[in-house]
Write a protein that holds these residues in place. Structure first.
Motif, short mmCIF file in Angstrom:
data_model
loop_
_atom_site.label_atom_id
_atom_site.label_comp_id
_atom_site.label_asym_id
_atom_site.label_seq_id
_atom_site.Cartn_x
_atom_site.Cartn_y
_atom_site.Cartn_z
N LEU A 90 -23.35 -51.06 -4.42
CA LEU A 90 -22.83 -52.26 -5.08
C LEU A 90 -22.88 -53.52 -4.22
N GLY A 91 -23.23 -53.38 -2.96
CA GLY A 91 -23.29 -54.55 -2.10
C GLY A 91 -21.93 -55.09 -1.69
N VAL A 92 -20.90 -54.25 -1.72
CA VAL A 92 -19.57 -54.68 -1.33
C VAL A 92 -19.43 -54.52 0.19
N ALA A 93 -19.11 -55.60 0.87
CA ALA A 93 -18.93 -55.57 2.32
C ALA A 93 -17.66 -54.78 2.66
N PRO A 94 -17.65 -54.12 3.81
CA PRO A 94 -16.47 -53.34 4.20
C PRO A 94 -15.17 -54.14 4.21
N ASP A 95 -15.27 -55.44 4.51
CA ASP A 95 -14.05 -56.25 4.55
C ASP A 95 -13.69 -56.85 3.19
N HIS A 96 -14.36 -56.36 2.13
CA HIS A 96 -14.03 -56.80 0.78
C HIS A 96 -13.69 -55.62 -0.14
N MET A 97 -13.21 -54.54 0.47
CA MET A 97 -12.75 -53.41 -0.32
C MET A 97 -11.50 -52.81 0.29
N TYR A 98 -10.66 -52.33 -0.59
CA TYR A 98 -9.49 -51.54 -0.19
C TYR A 98 -9.71 -50.14 -0.74
N ILE A 99 -9.29 -49.16 0.04
CA ILE A 99 -9.35 -47.76 -0.39
C ILE A 99 -7.95 -47.20 -0.22
N ARG A 100 -7.42 -46.64 -1.28
CA ARG A 100 -6.05 -46.10 -1.27
C ARG A 100 -6.11 -44.62 -1.57
N TYR A 101 -5.37 -43.83 -0.80
CA TYR A 101 -5.33 -42.37 -0.98
C TYR A 101 -3.96 -41.95 -1.48
N PHE A 102 -3.96 -41.04 -2.43
CA PHE A 102 -2.72 -40.47 -2.96
C PHE A 102 -2.87 -38.95 -2.98
#
Length: 114
Positions: A90-102
């Protein structure tokens, strides 16, 4: 019983959706005991999203939900893998995504709970 939810402001073509499905199906095995055979995905594109007050860059919010839990080391490896996948597809830079774990011990399927 993993579930990965993707919300992004990127337009997701059928080709990109298939790429995400395949790569996430492989990546889930990083978490011990998890496999594509139980993986459920939700992929939502074209969502208005703003990060740092700006909506012009590709942005994503990813949630990984599992039955049980995993160690921080496993989640670190998963974050590295997901960052690569969303960057490549998708071309999303690492500093433009959040990843949340549950993690949860309360998980229902087929009319019963595990």
């Amino acid at each position: 019983m993993p579930f990965i939810s993707t919300k992004t402001n990127v337009t997701i073509s059928k080709e990109k959706e298939t790429q995400l499905k395949e790569r996430l199906g492989q990546a889930i095995s990083i978490i011990p005991g998890k496999s594509e055979s139980w993986l459920m995905l939700a992929i939502e594109g074209d969502i208005p999203m703003y990060f740092r007050g700006d909506g012009s860059e590709p942005t994503a919010f990813i949630e990984v939900k599992i039955y049980g839990s995993a160690s921080s080391d496993v989640y670190d490896k998963m974050t590295q893998e997901l960052t690569g996948i969303y960057g490549d597809v998708l071309g999303v830079a690492p500093d433009h995504m959040y990843i949340r774990y549950f993690g949860s011990d309360d998980w229902g399927w087929n009319g019963n709970n595990f």
